[in-house]
Design an enzyme around this catalytic site. Structure first.
Site, PDB file in Angstrom:
ATOM      1  N   ASP A   4    -100.074   9.784 -70.661  1.00  0.00           N
ATOM      2  CA  ASP A   4     -99.400   9.109 -69.540  1.00  0.00           C
ATOM      3  C   ASP A   4     -98.162   9.867 -69.048  1.00  0.00           C
ATOM      4  O   ASP A   4     -97.800   9.797 -67.871  1.00  0.00           O
ATOM      5  CB  ASP A   4     -98.947   7.698 -69.935  1.00  0.00           C
ATOM      6  CG  ASP A   4     -99.890   6.979 -70.876  1.00  0.00           C
ATOM      7  OD1 ASP A   4    -100.631   7.658 -71.602  1.00  0.00           O
ATOM      8  OD2 ASP A   4     -99.870   5.744 -70.900  1.00  0.00           O
TER       9      ASP A   4
ATOM     10  N   ASP B 104     -91.142   6.445 -69.821  1.00  0.00           N
ATOM     11  CA  ASP B 104     -91.514   5.881 -68.514  1.00  0.00           C
ATOM     12  C   ASP B 104     -90.307   5.648 -67.607  1.00  0.00           C
ATOM     13  O   ASP B 104     -90.442   4.973 -66.580  1.00  0.00           O
ATOM     14  CB  ASP B 104     -92.327   4.599 -68.698  1.00  0.00           C
ATOM     15  CG  ASP B 104     -93.764   4.910 -69.094  1.00  0.00           C
ATOM     16  OD1 ASP B 104     -94.319   5.902 -68.584  1.00  0.00           O
ATOM     17  OD2 ASP B 104     -94.327   4.169 -69.913  1.00  0.00           O
TER      18      ASP B 104
HETATM   19  N1  GLY Z   1     -98.190   4.084 -69.504  1.00  0.00           N
HETATM   20  C1  GLY Z   1     -98.763   2.985 -70.181  1.00  0.00           C
HETATM   21  C2  GLY Z   1    -100.086   2.563 -69.697  1.00  0.00           C
HETATM   22  O1  GLY Z   1    -100.738   3.227 -68.911  1.00  0.00           O
HETATM   23  O2  GLY Z   1    -100.515   1.518 -70.111  1.00  0.00           O
END
Ligand code: GLY
Length: 379
Positions: free
Chosen positions: A160, A99
């Site tokens: 994600d 992320d």
């Molecule tokens: N990327 C983590 C979530 O969507 O919770």
């Protein structure tokens, strides 16, 4: 180009004014903070709790959206302060994860796009390099997380990550270096083959053999269970593949985004209030507004890429989501933090259900601004 009628534009304008009023009050009481979710009406401060936390770019991103629209200095100052605080995360490299895209694309990346700040450009490029370094050459995927204390997660890839590829496409153009985009495409291709089910739903976690890339299994991750359908993951798929399409023009990505969109719409059309998992038991009702806000952004951009007759379906679906969520989920009082209530971190985490989440607010605001014709290229 998206065309909205007068009523739709007026609705978006009124909602944006409410967002702005609430955010002005929130920003004034949030100096020195990087908000995440609320606790008794106040945002938790991740600058103190965990500077590497995956959501730490959404606050700065939201502030840049507001600055871009209003030109008000308080938003810019707070966004710049948050970006500086995030340098503390670079200093903890071993704790960083996939992320890094969310963290720096929305903070430094938007700063650079809006103001041309050179230091911000560098931060976003460092983040792209960090993300690229997580690519497993033998497996053909970007590793999501680092090991848990009792679990080797080197073979885990999650849906994600599709959103984080955006910073790689940006870096490829910015540096004139195709390697960044090649890694993004390799990951997108593998995700398309392994995460996406024929009906357009997406597995949250796919576990690969890190030595060969062979799929060993799946995990329900933040959804209800293995084989279920975590709604935020569906929204990441819808929007993430669309982003890959926009950067590469590869038709398969557009088709995949459409399949995910059709699946999402068929699961929310009855009241346009997304449940946290589309395949969980009907009771208890656990919403995830963040899924609706992300999907609305993706649907609006998907509509823009399609011939008008086809695109209108997705545009109308996005508006239904936004309007119903505004009616049922938004809280406009000035005393508490947060705009869009009923976000859920995770189906299984009881205390994380039905909360204000900074990323719900970010995507909801992005979508409202898209209806108002914003030209800011975020992703
Ligand atoms: N990327 C983590 C979530 O969507 O919770």
């Amino acid at each position: 180009m998206l065309i909205f009628d007068e009523t739709e534009r007026r609705w978006a304008d009124e909602v944006f004014q409410k967002i702005e009023k609430k955010m002005e009050a929130t920003v004034q009481r949030s100096a020195g903070m990087i908000p995440y979710r609320t606790e008794n009406g106040r945002f938790e401060n991740m600058a103190e709790k965990n500077i590497c936390w995956w959501t730490n770019g959404f606050w700065e991103g939201l502030l840049w959206l507001l600055y871009d629209r209003t030109n008000k200095g308080l938003y810019r100052t707070a966004a710049e302060e948050g970006e500086r605080m995030l340098d503390g995360a670079f200093a903890q490299y071993p704790r960083l994860h996939h992320d890094v895209g969310f963290l720096w694309q929305l903070s430094a990346g938007l700063n650079y796009k809006i103001t041309g700040n050179e230091q911000s450009r560098l931060r976003a490029l460092y983040a792209a390099v960090l993300l690229m370094s997580r690519f497993n050459l033998a497996g053909g995927y970007i590793r999501a997380w680092n090991d848990y204390p009792d679990e080797d997660t080197s073979g885990w890839a999650i849906i994600d990550t599709m959103m984080n590829l955006s910073i790689l496409y940006w870096a490829a153009k910015e540096m004139g270096d195709a390697r960044f985009a090649r890694v993004a495409r390799a990951h997108a291709d593998k995700t398309m083959r392994h995460h996406m089910r024929p009906d357009g739903s997406a597995k949250h976690i796919v576990i690969y053999d890190p030595e060969t890339g062979e799929e060993l299994g799946e995990d329900g991750g933040q959804g209800y269970c293995r084989g279920s359908s975590w709604s935020r993951g569906q929204a990441w798929a819808l929007y993430g593949f669309l982003i890959s399409y926009k950067h590469t023009r590869q038709e398969e990505y557009l088709d995949t985004s459409k399949r995910a969109a059709n699946y999402f719409i068929s699961n929310v059309w009855q009241d346009w209030l997304p449940r946290c998992d589309f395949r969980s038991p009907k009771e208890p009702v656990i919403y995830d507004a963040s899924a609706g806000a992300i999907a609305a952004c993706g649907l609006l951009e998907l509509a823009e890429e399609l011939p008008q007759e086809e695109g209108t379906v997705y545009q109308k679906a996005a508006l239904c989501l936004l309007k119903e969520m505004e009616r049922h989920f938004c809280r406009w009082d000035q005393e508490t933090d947060g705009i869009l209530y009923f976000g859920s971190v995770n189906y299984k985490e009881k205390e994380g259900r039905n909360r204000y989440l900074v990323y719900s607010d970010f995507f909801f605001t992005q979508a409202v601004l898209a209806v108002l014709g914003s030209k800011l290229e975020i992703w």
